[in-house]
Design a protein around this motif. Sequence first.
Motif, mmCIF file in Angstrom:
data_model
loop_
_atom_site.group_PDB
_atom_site.id
_atom_site.type_symbol
_atom_site.label_atom_id
_atom_site.label_comp_id
_atom_site.label_asym_id
_atom_site.label_seq_id
_atom_site.Cartn_x
_atom_site.Cartn_y
_atom_site.Cartn_z
ATOM 1 N N SER A 235 0.824 -1.211 0.000
ATOM 2 C CA SER A 235 0.000 0.000 0.000
ATOM 3 C C SER A 235 0.857 1.259 0.000
ATOM 4 N N GLU A 236 2.052 1.167 0.567
ATOM 5 C CA GLU A 236 2.960 2.317 0.625
ATOM 6 C C GLU A 236 4.395 1.814 0.592
ATOM 7 N N VAL A 237 5.203 2.373 -0.313
ATOM 8 C CA VAL A 237 6.596 1.935 -0.399
ATOM 9 C C VAL A 237 7.596 3.080 -0.327
ATOM 10 N N HIS A 238 7.110 4.311 -0.313
ATOM 11 C CA HIS A 238 8.019 5.454 -0.396
ATOM 12 C C HIS A 238 8.253 6.143 0.943
ATOM 13 N N THR A 239 8.055 5.428 2.026
ATOM 14 C CA THR A 239 8.283 5.997 3.353
ATOM 15 C C THR A 239 9.730 5.763 3.779
ATOM 16 N N PRO A 240 10.482 6.823 4.099
ATOM 17 C CA PRO A 240 11.850 6.619 4.587
ATOM 18 C C PRO A 240 11.848 5.803 5.877
ATOM 19 N N SER A 241 12.892 5.016 6.085
ATOM 20 C CA SER A 241 12.926 4.170 7.276
ATOM 21 C C SER A 241 14.360 3.848 7.672
ATOM 22 N N VAL A 242 14.502 3.449 8.928
ATOM 23 C CA VAL A 242 15.781 2.959 9.450
ATOM 24 C C VAL A 242 15.504 1.674 10.218
ATOM 25 N N VAL A 243 16.225 0.619 9.871
ATOM 26 C CA VAL A 243 16.150 -0.640 10.613
ATOM 27 C C VAL A 243 17.476 -0.820 11.331
ATOM 28 N N LEU A 244 17.427 -0.963 12.652
ATOM 29 C CA LEU A 244 18.637 -1.113 13.460
ATOM 30 C C LEU A 244 18.674 -2.527 14.028
ATOM 31 N N GLU A 245 19.717 -3.260 13.676
ATOM 32 C CA GLU A 245 19.811 -4.672 14.055
ATOM 33 C C GLU A 245 20.942 -4.901 15.049
ATOM 34 N N MET A 246 20.662 -5.707 16.054
ATOM 35 C CA MET A 246 21.635 -6.041 17.090
ATOM 36 C C MET A 246 22.726 -6.947 16.518
ATOM 37 N N GLY A 247 23.955 -6.778 17.015
ATOM 38 C CA GLY A 247 25.052 -7.620 16.581
ATOM 39 C C GLY A 247 25.057 -8.971 17.282
ATOM 40 N N MET A 248 26.022 -9.799 16.928
ATOM 41 C CA MET A 248 26.139 -11.124 17.549
ATOM 42 C C MET A 248 26.617 -10.959 18.988
ATOM 43 N N MET A 257 30.366 -7.636 12.945
ATOM 44 C CA MET A 257 29.283 -8.513 13.384
ATOM 45 C C MET A 257 28.954 -8.347 14.866
ATOM 46 N N GLY A 258 29.748 -7.554 15.584
ATOM 47 C CA GLY A 258 29.506 -7.355 17.008
ATOM 48 C C GLY A 258 28.706 -6.113 17.319
ATOM 49 N N LEU A 573 38.849 -10.898 1.789
ATOM 50 C CA LEU A 573 38.900 -12.227 2.399
ATOM 51 C C LEU A 573 38.496 -12.166 3.870
ATOM 52 N N ASN A 574 39.072 -11.219 4.600
ATOM 53 C CA ASN A 574 38.766 -11.107 6.035
ATOM 54 C C ASN A 574 37.303 -10.728 6.275
ATOM 55 N N LEU A 575 36.780 -9.813 5.455
ATOM 56 C CA LEU A 575 35.392 -9.401 5.594
ATOM 57 C C LEU A 575 34.458 -10.573 5.328
ATOM 58 N N SER A 576 34.761 -11.362 4.320
ATOM 59 C CA SER A 576 33.946 -12.530 3.992
ATOM 60 C C SER A 576 33.949 -13.539 5.135
ATOM 61 N N LEU A 577 35.126 -13.831 5.675
ATOM 62 C CA LEU A 577 35.230 -14.813 6.756
ATOM 63 C C LEU A 577 34.561 -14.314 8.032
ATOM 64 N N GLU A 578 34.701 -13.012 8.317
ATOM 65 C CA GLU A 578 34.103 -12.462 9.538
ATOM 66 C C GLU A 578 32.577 -12.448 9.466
#
Length: 786
Positions: A235-248, A257-258, A573-578
């Motif tokens: 119904s609506e797709v143009h609303t600005p948003s922020v999703v904040l996700e907790m690290g491991m 990842m922390g 390489l390090n970014l991929s492994l981490e």
Amino acid sequence: MVQFFGLLTLQRKPVPLKSISVSVSIYEFVAGVSATLNYENEEEVPLEAIFVFPMDEDSAVYSFEALVDGTKIVAELQDKMKARTNYKNAISQGHQAFLLEEDSSSRDVFSCNVGNLQPGSKAAVTLKYVQELPLETDGALRFVLPAVLNPRYKLSGSPKDSCLDVKTPIVPVEDLPYTLSMVATIDSQHGIEKVQSNCPLSPTEYLGEDKTSAQVSLAAGHKFDRDVELLIYYSEVHTPSVVLEMGMPNVKPGHLMGDPTAMVSFYPNIPEDQPSNTCGEFIFLMDRSGSMQSPMNSQDRSQLRIQAAKETLILLLKSLPIGCYFNIYGFGSSYEACFPESVKYTQQTMEEALGRVTLMQANLGGTEILAPLQDIYRRPSIPGHPLQLFVFTDGEVTDTFSVIKEVGINRQKHRCFSFGIGEGASTSLIKGIARASGGTSEFITGKGRMQSKALRTLKRSLQPVVENVSLSWHLPSRLSTEMLSPEQTVIFRGQRLIIYAQLTGKMPAAETTGEVCLKYTLQGKTFEDKVTFPLQPKPDANLTIHRLAAKSLLQTKDMGLRETPASDKKDALNLSLESGVISSFTAFIAINKELNKPVQGPLAHRNILRPIVLSTSAPLNLGCQAALPMGLGFRGTPRFQPVKKAVSVEHNMAYHIDDYSLCGLMTHKDHHSPDSVENHLVQLIYHQNANGSWDLNEDLAKVLGMSLEEITAAHPAELVDSSGWATILAVIWLHGNSKDFKCEWELLERKAVAWMHVHAGSTMPLVVKAAITFLKSSVDPAIFTY
């Protein structure tokens, strides 16, 4: 032609891959996918099964596991060379092993090895990935499950470390022995209006009265003749948003990842009334390889790729602004330019280009795009006319990273807008070259018209330049951000902007908010977009936002085994492994050490059959190696690069040119009926002059459905000349008869109206009134307001 029957490989053995089942979970504009490959060894000897398959290049693959006769084995992400060695050692020691790797030359091709599958044994191999969903012009979110992997053109002498070097047997889609099933669950707080697809689906099942959750599934019998596409309308797709996700929780702060990671989505509201640029150098790079003679998709009466591309090129040429410069390149195993150098857009040069486009054929052999790109970049810039490059290709190239690298090296001097044509176009190539230059990418598979997407892109290229783009964060004093996305330098009207950032420091108490602000300048005016968000990270077991952020960062550093600069290889390489997200430098390896049966002699290899989508005009000829005829497209003296020989399915196909109407130019004889609106629109566009006007002649009369005598008799000669009268009539016809295609003719109509204001002057209102009365039209005269 070799025939295949039942569940047999080319060795006349049962195919070990039995089915593919996919579960899709879509939340807002992010998709999480779990795909399971089900194997069974029906032979009397241990097997190694190798399956090469397509993936969208934006997919962040983060998990790989196997379930073998009830035993679950979770894979580990390792350095690719180490993983390959461990895989071979495990097989030689009698263990069961599984290997998943991304192709070394292209992000959108993967291979899965199942090693030492014992007689009678069953194995279910599951890979998981997440990806952003692109936003279409009409507000739909587009999810694609790739099912078509076309043969990729490969130069002789190229390194043989690609997944596509596997000698995969190719069969017609109706003979494919394994099946595909898919279930998709969709959730959005804004409500789900509808779900559409290019494939048969079960009826949409809403899981609640508020329509915030829904489920669809792929109907049985999918033939792998097309990618599975879902268009999801919220119904609506143009609303600005922020999703904040907790690290491991078990990873120390200060690591990707922390720490919490934010995904910021902006929809910059760039005003539409800004005047368009009239300057620029527009170069159209058109794929003319043999595969462009294939249909857009497998559906009956599907238009050929080269035909759709030619129609689109005509429309683009007609829509260019007076005063710009342009050129057209065709490429295959060699390349040709329409003009020795870019020329000024005039009636003469436009007519010359149109004449050459009418002769354009898909007859240049393989798909070698690097040489024409280098030729374009070598040429001096035209002062005051920034280079805008439009690339049209079915993307059947093997080493995409070298092409992307070349575009990236020249990103300061141009923008590249790319179009993937037909099923199975390389997402790695199409998206990669656009991303590397600050352009945009589009995919056309036949359901959506190429013309509308190309004209939307041309409008973007003509937009005034957005400058001084900056992003600022307003956070508590002990909290800071580290950007994970590349710096934004280009913003287009109607485009969604996604930015990833890592938050470091001490998270504040509950109910605290932060703010992020996007600021940019357009023609001296400053614009701001702000969004406020709670600073309470939410947990996600799959770490979706972290994985997407890692993928975004990898795309800036990982350019394949050969093209990645030495300074970036270690970081990638390090970014991929981490992060646990696969890259060119890593691979997933799983070993079942419970199985310890030494292999007596070499394992029996079984390469999983792959489908090929063929048209009746392109039969597979396994014996023919002759190259297709070269250089039949542009008249004059073409400039050729030496034709390189290559082993390619394109060279193994016999093509013929179908009949076209309109001087052999545009509409396929079965694609548009002679009296269809599309056909009349194509003809009307073809006869427009470069300055925007039309001539009063029989061609215009046919489109209007009148005799030339009638039109001439109604001409108010005291008010305007015959060209002015013809142009007014043409514009009224566009508005009255072709509203559904307005996005395709809007630019050329704008050019026509501007010409009329100069040409007719103060008599314009009277001419418009006379034309509307003559055509008995209900069109509003206000359309001629300029």
